[in-house]
Design an enzyme around this catalytic site. Structure first.
Site: not given
Length: 663
Positions: A44, A111, A163
């Site tokens: 990331e 995200k 994540c």
């Protein structure tokens, strides 16, 4: 059967180090291409670095991220690469992953779940992408898909969990499974904490099983930005079976693991078990030709220490050693200086520097380790000579110091190979006392001026050791631990002096246990440090009062194991003083209720009074969910009521006759 070779690369990145970050990415891509990897997942925000903080809101950071992305694209021929970067869209910054396919941008996935707890503060810089939203973004006069999307690359469907998205209940993998996705990539920046590896392993395995997919997880590596340490955890799984895992806490610039995913097998598993009805969603079609891979399988090969019964001791050793190494080289310091008292804290730090060299050389070789510190002229003959160049220990005696601690310090420093210096600062201390006594017209004595007389000794130790650090262009390491931070049992500008506080994230109870373990057992494949016996046989003491007063830390505070229980209950679990007293009555029945009451009151009084000290501590490493670092984990007001009413109420309730088992 259709086998797809996937790869996960962990990277040791640095915020805003554009050239270094790009080089690590290109090296990982080249290694993957050499091993015929078709799909490579990188961590990331690896282009910019995850820890850029408010620099994510700087236009230059966003522009430079796009420029580096364009520079990487030509190196992605015949491979699919997921690379993370911040992206500006309609005056909002998003945490995105760009999928590069065969030398072209395929699109950007943004995200949707942003962590805002603990050390993570993503909502300060990034906006959450709405579920199901898709759009296009223009970059260099080209338009690319952006949003909640997945990809069909040469007939293989690829989706993302970024994540935090794998840690939430409504994880995106559920929706991706409804679309019949074959492979889920998870680029992460997930900080190290004790025991966290097993949690990651569970959600990777469960994701691959429940969604009937191949699952590729990767993470950052090393001390990226100062406080957080990343263990370089990478995992590949399929159908609930672990196929490959990385060696954690590597000293290398990157690590690459690979695995073969049988796409036909996962699809048949979905056919047998899935009850989901496919739904229409934004799917990006991209051509890609997969090479024919022989049907052999590669299996997980975890490090031998991963299954150790002393896994916490192993993780602590390796995490702090790697954290020190990266802090050293990224700050371009020429070594470390420790004010070595002969006690537990400073001895632990000195040992960790030695372990840093041993672990780094074991992985990189003497030449490779030295090359990563190329700005320092290091000997490459023996580890001891290398330690001697990197570590200076200074014992600073007063009339209150004992031969016990002096012998312990000298013996340990010699065993470790450190450059060892001794100062006698007694006259300096006396001069300061006399100077102030004359100016204030009062004779200072231990019965009336105890704290002041203790503090001046600790503070007089600071200038000399700072001078040594400056002369050697080295980093001075502060020696306070978390238990002392909780109670303010440290002298500001004394033992807290330093540019880094490696132990401020760990409690004294564990630290003493770790030192005993290091004395008799030590890390896997390394020798124990027997010289610690002289340190471990002592009762911890600051040695700031006259020797006849027999000062010990636990007499000044409370037993460290009990202090640890109070700290966890009060700070981590947010229990009231009265609730904690009940907890102590159950766990420490050898003490009277009156004594336990004194200790509980002492903890909360000192905790509230000393927040200003915690605000001034040098940066520390984050190691678990009990950190007291006010900048990244545990906020508390500098000025407060200090639990006065709660403590008064507790005293009254304790005085009342007790019925049943409430206490």
């Amino acid at each position: 059967m259709k086998y797809i070779k996937v790869g996960a690369a962990t990277l040791n990145q640095t915020p805003l180090d554009w050239a270094g970050n790009k080089n690590h990415i290109l090296a990982a891509i080249a290694a993957a291409q050499t091993q015929q990897v078709s799909i490579l997942c990188l961590p990331e925000l690896c282009l910019s670095g995850y820890g850029c903080e408010d620099a994510f809101l700087a236009p230059g950071t966003l522009a430079q991220s796009r420029r580096v992305l364009q520079a990487i694209i030509p190196y992605t021929q015949d491979i699919i690469v997921a690379v993370g970067l911040p992206l500006l869209y309609q005056n909002r910054v998003y945490n995105t992953v760009c999928l590069l396919v065969n030398g072209q941008i395929g699109g950007f996935v943004a995200k949707k779940f942003l962590p805002s707890d603990g050390i993570h503060y993503e909502p300060r810089w990034f906006h959450r992408w709405p579920h199901g939203a898709q759009t296009e973004i223009e970059i260099d006069h080209q338009r690319y898909p952006l949003g909640d999307i997945y990809f069909n690359c040469g007939g293989v469907r690829i989706g993302f969990e970024i994540c935090e998205e794998a840690w939430v209940a409504n994880r995106p993998g559920i929706k991706l499974a409804e679309q019949g996705v074959d492979i889920i990539l998870n680029p992460s920046a997930s900080h190290f904490a004790f025991g966290k590896h097993k949690i990651r392993e569970r959600f990777v395995l469960e994701g691959s099983r429940a969604f009937s997919v191949g699952y590729v997880y990767t993470n950052l590596l090393g001390n990226e930005a100062g406080r957080a340490i990343y263990d370089g955890d990478a995992l590949c799984a399929s159908g609930g079976q672990l196929l490959a895992t990385s060696n954690r806490f590597s000293f290398a610039d990157y690590q690459l693991i690979t695995a073969l995913i049988d796409v036909d097998l996962t699809r048949m598993s979905q056919a047998r078990t899935s009850e989901w009805v496919p739904k229409l969603a934004s799917r990006i079609y991209l051509p890609f030709a997969y090479p024919q891979i022989p049907p052999h399988q590669e299996w997980a090969t975890p490090s031998s220490w991963e299954d150790s019964p002393t896994i916490k001791e192993e993780e602590f050793t390796r995490a702090v050693s790697l954290g020190l190494f990266d802090y050293l080289r990224k700050s371009r310091a020429h070594g470390f200086v420790v004010s070595l008292s002969g006690g537990a804290d400073s001895s632990a730090i000195a040992c960790l520097v030695r372990l840093m060299v041993e672990l780094g050389v074991a992985e990189l070789s003497m030449t490779g380790f030295s090359r990563k510190l190329s700005y320092i002229s290091l000997p490459t003959t023996t580890i001891t000579e290398m330690v001697n160049s990197l570590l200076t220990c200074v014992y600073q005696a007063t009339e209150n110091s004992s031969m016990t601690t002096q012998t312990a310090a000298a013996t340990l420093a010699k065993t470790l190979g450190a450059d060892y210096l001794e100062f006698n600062i007694n006259e300096l201390v006396k001069n300061y006392i006399n100077l102030v006594s004359q100016a204030t017209h009062q004779e200072l004595n231990w019965s009336e001026h105890d704290i002041a007389l203790q503090n001046i000794q600790a503070r007089v130790r600071s200038p000399g050791v700072w001078l040594v650090a400056n002369l050697r262009r080295a980093l001075l390491l502060a020696t306070s631990n978390r238990s002392e931070a909780a109670q303010g049992y440290a002298t500001m500008d004394g033992d807290t002096s330093g540019g880094l506080s490696p132990l401020a994230g760990i409690d004294k109870d564990f630290l003493r246990h770790w030192l005993r373990w290091l004395e008799v057992q030590g890390p896997a494949q390394l020798q124990p440090i027997a010289a610690l016996k002289l340190v471990n046989q002592q009762a911890p003491t600051a040695e700031l009062r006259p020797l006849a007063m027999q000062q010990t830390d636990e007499a000044d505070l409370m037993p460290y194991d009990l202090l640890n229980v109070i700290e966890k209950a009060a700070i981590r679990d947010r229990q009231t003083p009265y609730e904690i007293l009940g907890l102590l009555r159950a766990q420490f029945s050898q003490y009277s209720a009156e004594q336990l009451l004194i200790w509980v009151e002492r903890f909360f009084t000192l905790w509230s009074r000393n927040q200003w000290k915690r605000e001034r501590f040098a940066p520390s490493f984050h190691l678990d969910d009990e950190s007291l670092d006010p900048k990244t984990w545990c906020r508390f007001p500098i000025l407060s009521g200090g639990f006065i009413e709660e403590l008064a109420e507790m005293r009254e309730r304790v005085k009342q006759p007790q019925t049943g088992s409430s206490l």
